[in-house]
Design a protein around this motif. Sequence first.
Motif, mmCIF file in Angstrom:
data_model
loop_
_atom_site.group_PDB
_atom_site.id
_atom_site.type_symbol
_atom_site.label_atom_id
_atom_site.label_comp_id
_atom_site.label_asym_id
_atom_site.label_seq_id
_atom_site.Cartn_x
_atom_site.Cartn_y
_atom_site.Cartn_z
ATOM 1 N N UNK A 196 -41.160 -2.823 -52.262
ATOM 2 C CA UNK A 196 -40.555 -2.622 -53.579
ATOM 3 C C UNK A 196 -40.488 -1.121 -53.839
ATOM 4 N N UNK A 197 -39.279 -0.602 -54.021
ATOM 5 C CA UNK A 197 -39.084 0.846 -54.140
ATOM 6 C C UNK A 197 -38.446 1.202 -55.475
ATOM 7 N N UNK A 198 -38.855 2.333 -56.021
ATOM 8 C CA UNK A 198 -38.302 2.794 -57.294
ATOM 9 C C UNK A 198 -36.791 2.988 -57.197
ATOM 10 N N UNK A 199 -36.332 3.599 -56.121
ATOM 11 C CA UNK A 199 -34.899 3.812 -55.879
ATOM 12 C C UNK A 199 -34.653 3.602 -54.394
ATOM 13 N N UNK A 200 -34.023 2.500 -54.048
ATOM 14 C CA UNK A 200 -33.819 2.180 -52.631
ATOM 15 C C UNK A 200 -32.982 3.240 -51.920
ATOM 16 N N UNK A 201 -32.109 3.921 -52.656
ATOM 17 C CA UNK A 201 -31.274 4.959 -52.038
ATOM 18 C C UNK A 201 -32.105 6.143 -51.573
ATOM 19 N N UNK A 202 -33.168 6.433 -52.290
ATOM 20 C CA UNK A 202 -34.028 7.554 -51.907
ATOM 21 C C UNK A 202 -35.060 7.125 -50.866
ATOM 22 N N UNK A 203 -35.463 5.874 -50.912
ATOM 23 C CA UNK A 203 -36.494 5.403 -49.982
ATOM 24 C C UNK A 203 -35.938 5.088 -48.599
ATOM 25 N N UNK A 204 -34.690 4.637 -48.536
ATOM 26 C CA UNK A 204 -34.137 4.203 -47.247
ATOM 27 C C UNK A 204 -34.151 5.300 -46.180
#
Length: 261
Positions: free
Chosen positions: A16-24
């Motif tokens: 579970x990520x705060x912002x998937x665009x930044x975590x990917x």
Amino acid sequence: MVPRAVEVLQTVDVIAAEDTRRSRPLLQHFGIDTALVAYHDHSDARTVERLMGTLRGGGSLALISDAGTPLISDPGYRLVDAATAEGIRVVPIPGASALIAALSVAGLPSDRFIFEGFLPAKTHGRRAVFDALKREPRTLIFYEAPHRLLDCIEDVVAVLGESRTVVLARELTKMHETVLRMPATELRDRVAADRNQQRGECVLLVAGYQGDDSGLRDDVIAALDVLRAELPLKQAAALCARITGAKKNQLYQYGVDHPLS
């Protein structure tokens, strides 16, 4: 990224990520192909319930934020609260924390400190917070948005005083890391003159209150402040002297030297 964090992210069922665009990009860098879902401050109860469903079914879940440690001024409280309420084990994976990293290099007392998170966006709100902490002896730590940083330091000057030591720790552990420590007025002028200091992620640390040279007790000063907020200084000093037994002239001089913000 510590090796344990990489291992956990590789082996859990869901991240579970705060912002998937930044975590990917981070996950791709470490060759992690675990399923990724969004979880942030604006996620509704249904999102929490879906994640809890994974845990109730015996699955595992990792929670990550865009930067730093989850829950430290980042999302996650509701999910962790729900998990612990149902007896599901929650395990911390220590990593970067701007709060602690900043404190470790500030050179301010670190045995006792308070963390106030992000300050209010408006000047009136910020000054109210600073006013409430005016005589707090512990080191004060705040997070601040870069576009409000200069105004925030100006509020420190106005409420806590020109000479109060302030530390700006910016972009910690990153390429443009900066740590500046100086009296509040000097830091204000430095930040005003250098736009680069008004960018990135900022931690502001303020030295705690160390008393003053007036010789007046804190409770006497507090009484005077209440009175002079409603009355002319001369009248407030006279009334405070009658209530506390302090010398009227000393109280009056303190009021002249320390005007209310």
